[in-house]
Design a protein around this motif. Structure first.
Motif, PDB file in Angstrom:
ATOM      1  N   GLU A  40       0.752  -1.190  -0.412  1.00  0.00           N
ATOM      2  CA  GLU A  40      -0.051  -0.092   0.077  1.00  0.00           C
ATOM      3  C   GLU A  40       0.913   1.292   0.088  1.00  0.00           C
ATOM      4  O   GLU A  40       1.770   1.450   0.799  1.00  0.00           O
ATOM      5  CB  GLU A  40      -0.859  -0.118   1.225  1.00  0.00           C
ATOM      6  CG  GLU A  40      -1.933   0.986   0.999  1.00  0.00           C
ATOM      7  CD  GLU A  40      -3.112   0.705   2.213  1.00  0.00           C
ATOM      8  OE1 GLU A  40      -3.968  -0.287   1.984  1.00  0.00           O
ATOM      9  OE2 GLU A  40      -3.155   1.264   3.138  1.00  0.00           O
ATOM     10  N   THR A  41       0.692   2.069  -0.937  1.00  0.00           N
ATOM     11  CA  THR A  41       1.726   3.274  -1.233  1.00  0.00           C
ATOM     12  C   THR A  41       1.050   4.499  -0.688  1.00  0.00           C
ATOM     13  O   THR A  41      -0.284   4.446  -0.394  1.00  0.00           O
ATOM     14  CB  THR A  41       1.860   3.365  -2.736  1.00  0.00           C
ATOM     15  OG1 THR A  41       0.615   3.703  -3.414  1.00  0.00           O
ATOM     16  CG2 THR A  41       2.515   1.933  -3.217  1.00  0.00           C
ATOM     17  N   ARG A  42       1.644   5.563  -0.971  1.00  0.00           N
ATOM     18  CA  ARG A  42       0.948   6.985  -0.863  1.00  0.00           C
ATOM     19  C   ARG A  42      -0.065   7.076  -2.205  1.00  0.00           C
ATOM     20  O   ARG A  42      -0.173   6.259  -3.051  1.00  0.00           O
ATOM     21  CB  ARG A  42       1.948   8.018  -0.819  1.00  0.00           C
ATOM     22  CG  ARG A  42       2.620   7.950   0.548  1.00  0.00           C
ATOM     23  CD  ARG A  42       3.555   8.997   0.969  1.00  0.00           C
ATOM     24  NE  ARG A  42       4.007   9.167   2.268  1.00  0.00           N
ATOM     25  CZ  ARG A  42       4.211  10.360   2.697  1.00  0.00           C
ATOM     26  NH1 ARG A  42       4.024  11.647   2.154  1.00  0.00           N
ATOM     27  NH2 ARG A  42       4.837  10.324   3.965  1.00  0.00           N
ATOM     28  N   CYS A  43      -0.366   8.424  -2.421  1.00  0.00           N
ATOM     29  CA  CYS A  43      -1.126   8.579  -3.635  1.00  0.00           C
ATOM     30  C   CYS A  43      -0.538   8.379  -4.779  1.00  0.00           C
ATOM     31  O   CYS A  43       0.564   8.719  -4.942  1.00  0.00           O
ATOM     32  CB  CYS A  43      -1.669  10.062  -3.785  1.00  0.00           C
ATOM     33  SG  CYS A  43      -2.825  10.574  -4.964  1.00  0.00           S
ATOM     34  N   LEU A  44      -1.122   7.331  -5.755  1.00  0.00           N
ATOM     35  CA  LEU A  44      -0.539   7.393  -7.119  1.00  0.00           C
ATOM     36  C   LEU A  44      -0.867   8.471  -8.092  1.00  0.00           C
ATOM     37  O   LEU A  44      -0.509   8.411  -9.157  1.00  0.00           O
ATOM     38  CB  LEU A  44      -1.342   5.734  -7.529  1.00  0.00           C
ATOM     39  CG  LEU A  44      -0.556   4.646  -6.764  1.00  0.00           C
ATOM     40  CD1 LEU A  44      -1.108   3.311  -7.120  1.00  0.00           C
ATOM     41  CD2 LEU A  44       0.926   4.558  -6.897  1.00  0.00           C
ATOM     42  N   GLY A  45      -1.859   9.367  -7.683  1.00  0.00           N
ATOM     43  CA  GLY A  45      -2.130  10.431  -8.570  1.00  0.00           C
ATOM     44  C   GLY A  45      -3.242  10.208  -9.658  1.00  0.00           C
ATOM     45  O   GLY A  45      -3.585  11.012 -10.459  1.00  0.00           O
ATOM     46  N   LEU A  46      -3.784   8.999  -9.446  1.00  0.00           N
ATOM     47  CA  LEU A  46      -4.907   8.636 -10.572  1.00  0.00           C
ATOM     48  C   LEU A  46      -6.209   9.243  -9.923  1.00  0.00           C
ATOM     49  O   LEU A  46      -6.994   9.938 -10.669  1.00  0.00           O
ATOM     50  CB  LEU A  46      -4.840   7.390 -10.916  1.00  0.00           C
ATOM     51  CG  LEU A  46      -6.038   7.076 -12.014  1.00  0.00           C
ATOM     52  CD1 LEU A  46      -5.534   7.515 -13.442  1.00  0.00           C
ATOM     53  CD2 LEU A  46      -5.771   5.482 -12.092  1.00  0.00           C
ATOM     54  N   CYS A  47      -6.531   8.838  -8.927  1.00  0.00           N
ATOM     55  CA  CYS A  47      -7.693   9.329  -8.020  1.00  0.00           C
ATOM     56  C   CYS A  47      -9.142   9.092  -8.903  1.00  0.00           C
ATOM     57  O   CYS A  47      -9.598  10.319  -8.919  1.00  0.00           O
ATOM     58  CB  CYS A  47      -7.320  10.964  -7.700  1.00  0.00           C
ATOM     59  SG  CYS A  47      -5.988  11.316  -6.655  1.00  0.00           S
ATOM     60  N   PRO A  48      -9.346   7.965  -8.931  1.00  0.00           N
ATOM     61  CA  PRO A  48     -10.822   7.437  -9.424  1.00  0.00           C
ATOM     62  C   PRO A  48     -11.893   7.661  -8.345  1.00  0.00           C
ATOM     63  O   PRO A  48     -11.578   7.814  -7.328  1.00  0.00           O
ATOM     64  CB  PRO A  48     -10.498   6.092  -9.970  1.00  0.00           C
ATOM     65  CG  PRO A  48      -9.507   5.479  -9.006  1.00  0.00           C
ATOM     66  CD  PRO A  48      -8.597   6.697  -8.681  1.00  0.00           C
ATOM     67  N   LYS A  49     -13.043   8.009  -8.804  1.00  0.00           N
ATOM     68  CA  LYS A  49     -13.995   8.069  -8.103  1.00  0.00           C
ATOM     69  C   LYS A  49     -14.679   6.535  -7.372  1.00  0.00           C
ATOM     70  O   LYS A  49     -14.915   5.873  -8.388  1.00  0.00           O
ATOM     71  CB  LYS A  49     -15.316   8.874  -8.353  1.00  0.00           C
ATOM     72  CG  LYS A  49     -15.085  10.222  -8.712  1.00  0.00           C
ATOM     73  CD  LYS A  49     -16.178  11.038  -8.832  1.00  0.00           C
ATOM     74  CE  LYS A  49     -15.554  12.393  -9.042  1.00  0.00           C
ATOM     75  NZ  LYS A  49     -16.394  13.386  -8.722  1.00  0.00           N
ATOM     76  N   ASN A  50     -14.905   6.185  -6.355  1.00  0.00           N
ATOM     77  CA  ASN A  50     -15.446   4.888  -5.664  1.00  0.00           C
ATOM     78  C   ASN A  50     -14.683   3.795  -6.320  1.00  0.00           C
ATOM     79  O   ASN A  50     -14.984   2.794  -6.565  1.00  0.00           O
ATOM     80  CB  ASN A  50     -16.795   4.811  -6.227  1.00  0.00           C
ATOM     81  CG  ASN A  50     -17.776   5.902  -5.476  1.00  0.00           C
ATOM     82  OD1 ASN A  50     -17.427   6.391  -4.249  1.00  0.00           O
ATOM     83  ND2 ASN A  50     -18.642   6.466  -6.185  1.00  0.00           N
ATOM     84  N   ALA A  51     -13.239   4.157  -6.291  1.00  0.00           N
ATOM     85  CA  ALA A  51     -12.242   3.056  -6.814  1.00  0.00           C
ATOM     86  C   ALA A  51     -11.016   3.132  -6.243  1.00  0.00           C
ATOM     87  O   ALA A  51     -10.885   4.159  -5.633  1.00  0.00           O
ATOM     88  CB  ALA A  51     -12.308   2.894  -8.266  1.00  0.00           C
ATOM     89  N   VAL A  52     -10.214   2.205  -6.304  1.00  0.00           N
ATOM     90  CA  VAL A  52      -8.809   2.157  -5.896  1.00  0.00           C
ATOM     91  C   VAL A  52      -7.892   2.022  -7.069  1.00  0.00           C
ATOM     92  O   VAL A  52      -8.196   1.229  -7.977  1.00  0.00           O
ATOM     93  CB  VAL A  52      -8.654   0.961  -4.971  1.00  0.00           C
ATOM     94  CG1 VAL A  52      -6.998   0.990  -4.505  1.00  0.00           C
ATOM     95  CG2 VAL A  52      -9.391   1.248  -3.530  1.00  0.00           C
ATOM     96  N   ALA A  53      -6.789   2.772  -7.301  1.00  0.00           N
ATOM     97  CA  ALA A  53      -5.833   2.595  -8.094  1.00  0.00           C
ATOM     98  C   ALA A  53      -4.760   1.639  -7.894  1.00  0.00           C
ATOM     99  O   ALA A  53      -4.426   1.740  -6.629  1.00  0.00           O
ATOM    100  CB  ALA A  53      -5.140   4.049  -8.478  1.00  0.00           C
ATOM    101  N   MET A  54      -4.419   1.003  -8.846  1.00  0.00           N
ATOM    102  CA  MET A  54      -3.522  -0.096  -8.493  1.00  0.00           C
ATOM    103  C   MET A  54      -2.366  -0.248  -9.584  1.00  0.00           C
ATOM    104  O   MET A  54      -3.044  -0.042 -10.912  1.00  0.00           O
ATOM    105  CB  MET A  54      -4.268  -1.486  -8.345  1.00  0.00           C
ATOM    106  CG  MET A  54      -3.654  -2.432  -7.719  1.00  0.00           C
ATOM    107  SD  MET A  54      -4.696  -3.718  -7.283  1.00  0.00           S
ATOM    108  CE  MET A  54      -4.529  -4.846  -8.694  1.00  0.00           C
TER     109      MET A  54
END
Length: 103
Positions: free
Chosen positions: A60-74
């Motif tokens: 688990e990282t800090r923010c990846l910068g993608l910022c989708p709504k109601n979802a997790v960037a991976m």
């Protein structure tokens, strides 16, 4: 003079980076009761432990910068050119199967 760098072996064949900021925004969002973080559920479904002795790292990282709504960037580091957006409540078993075969 600085001490020499050490190399420590790991069994990882890759790592999956899960956005911690997205995870926090969802307040869990995965698992049976939709309360567990994606990284924790992925580790459980894949049968992985934390640490360098697992065949695949789930980090688990800090923010990846993608910022989708109601979802997790991976990001699967074995395929860094393709990022995944995992919607809240997604089938983690299907995602785990995809990661296990490296797709």
């Amino acid at each position: 003079m600085a001490p020499p760098l050490k190399q420590i072996g790991a069994h990882w064949q890759g790592a999956v980076l899960v956005c911690g900021k997205c995870t926090k925004k969802l307040d869990g969002g995965f698992g049976r009761k939709a309360r567990s973080p994606l990284a924790k559920v992925l580790r459980k479904v894949l049968g992985l432990k934390k640490g360098r002795k697992a065949p695949l790292g789930i980090v688990e990282t800090r923010c990846l910068g993608l910022c989708p709504k109601n979802a997790v960037a991976m990001v699967d580091t074995r395929k860094p050119d393709t990022w995944l957006v995992v919607p809240q409540g997604a089938d983690v078993a299907e995602l785990a199967a995809r990661l296990a075969c490296g797709q």
